[in-house]
Design a protein around this motif. Structure first.
Motif, short mmCIF file in Angstrom:
data_model
loop_
_atom_site.label_atom_id
_atom_site.label_comp_id
_atom_site.label_asym_id
_atom_site.label_seq_id
_atom_site.Cartn_x
_atom_site.Cartn_y
_atom_site.Cartn_z
N LEU A 7 0.91 -1.11 0.01
CA LEU A 7 -0.11 0.05 0.10
C LEU A 7 0.95 1.16 -0.02
O LEU A 7 0.47 2.23 -0.69
CB LEU A 7 -0.90 -0.02 1.34
N LEU A 8 1.90 1.18 0.79
CA LEU A 8 2.97 2.48 0.83
C LEU A 8 3.65 2.65 -0.65
O LEU A 8 3.53 3.68 -1.13
CB LEU A 8 4.24 1.90 1.84
N GLU A 9 3.88 1.47 -1.33
CA GLU A 9 4.29 1.46 -2.82
C GLU A 9 3.54 2.32 -3.64
O GLU A 9 3.55 3.03 -4.31
CB GLU A 9 4.71 0.20 -3.14
N LYS A 10 2.20 1.65 -3.58
CA LYS A 10 1.08 2.40 -4.48
C LYS A 10 0.66 3.79 -3.94
O LYS A 10 0.53 4.43 -4.87
CB LYS A 10 -0.34 1.64 -4.28
N TYR A 11 0.75 4.04 -2.84
CA TYR A 11 0.62 5.55 -2.41
C TYR A 11 1.76 6.48 -3.10
O TYR A 11 1.36 7.57 -3.45
CB TYR A 11 0.51 5.65 -0.89
N ALA A 12 2.91 5.77 -2.84
CA ALA A 12 4.05 6.77 -3.38
C ALA A 12 4.06 6.95 -4.66
O ALA A 12 4.22 8.04 -5.52
CB ALA A 12 5.48 6.08 -2.81
N GLU A 13 3.55 5.82 -5.55
CA GLU A 13 3.61 6.07 -7.02
C GLU A 13 2.35 6.94 -7.34
O GLU A 13 2.32 7.81 -8.09
CB GLU A 13 3.25 4.72 -7.47
N LEU A 14 1.21 6.92 -6.67
CA LEU A 14 0.06 7.61 -6.70
C LEU A 14 0.82 9.27 -6.53
O LEU A 14 0.32 10.13 -7.22
CB LEU A 14 -1.14 7.46 -5.90
N ALA A 15 1.45 9.45 -5.48
CA ALA A 15 1.68 10.67 -5.08
C ALA A 15 2.68 11.53 -6.14
O ALA A 15 2.36 12.65 -6.46
CB ALA A 15 2.46 10.85 -3.80
N VAL A 16 3.37 10.55 -6.98
CA VAL A 16 4.18 10.98 -7.97
C VAL A 16 3.41 11.28 -9.16
O VAL A 16 3.51 12.23 -9.84
CB VAL A 16 5.56 10.13 -8.03
N LYS A 17 2.62 10.07 -9.65
CA LYS A 17 2.09 10.25 -10.99
C LYS A 17 0.79 11.00 -11.08
O LYS A 17 0.75 11.93 -12.02
CB LYS A 17 1.84 8.87 -11.24
N SER A 18 0.01 11.20 -10.10
CA SER A 18 -1.15 11.80 -10.02
C SER A 18 -1.14 13.11 -9.01
O SER A 18 -1.52 14.10 -9.45
CB SER A 18 -2.28 10.84 -9.52
N GLY A 19 -0.41 13.13 -7.88
CA GLY A 19 -0.40 14.03 -7.19
C GLY A 19 0.40 15.37 -7.44
O GLY A 19 -0.04 16.30 -7.61
N VAL A 20 1.62 15.11 -7.72
CA VAL A 20 2.53 16.15 -8.53
C VAL A 20 2.81 16.01 -9.85
O VAL A 20 3.26 16.95 -10.45
CB VAL A 20 3.79 16.02 -7.66
#
Length: 127
Positions: A7-20
């Motif tokens: 889940l942490l891995e997915k959250y990090a990916e989401l933060a990079v690809k969609s968040g910023v």
């Protein structure tokens, strides 16, 4: 890999690809507490994989923050380093992205003189 790590891995990916939404050649500035190091490492990996030119990290630590508010001289809270302002202006001018990881501790500044906190916040916001 545990479910938490996945889940942490997915959250990090989401933060990079969609968040910023890092794009190739972009610089990423991360502001994070030391306790989020595992997550930040994953964000850094995804940022570089997405083509980030550079990733800069500004770590903060609750114990050090508390110590500053308890022991630093009053005049410190009316100062804000010009180099920090310049760095953020340069990041913005060059189309950089900022990711702030926040893990608030509501008790962190309990008992600290509110004038110190207010002075620093006012100074930082006006800088």
């Amino acid at each position: 890999m545990s479910q938490f790590e996945q889940l942490l891995e997915k959250y990090a990916e989401l933060a990079v690809k969609s968040g910023v939404n890092i794009v190739p050649g972009q610089t990423l500035q991360i502001n994070a507490p030391i306790g989020a190091a595992e997550f930040v490492r994953k964000v850094v990996k995804y940022a570089y994989e997405a083509g980030a030119k550079n990733v800069n990290i500004d770590w903060n630590d609750d114990v050090i923050t508390r110590t500053k508010y308890e022991l630093a001289p009053d005049e410190v809270f009316g100062e804000f380093p010009a180099w920090r302002v310049t760095a953020m202006e340069e990041l913005a001018e060059n189309g950089g992205a900022v990711l702030s990881v926040i893990s608030p501790n509501p008790e962190l500044l309990k008992g600290i003189d509110p004038k110190r906190i207010a002075t620093f916040n006012k100074t930082a916001n006006s800088a």
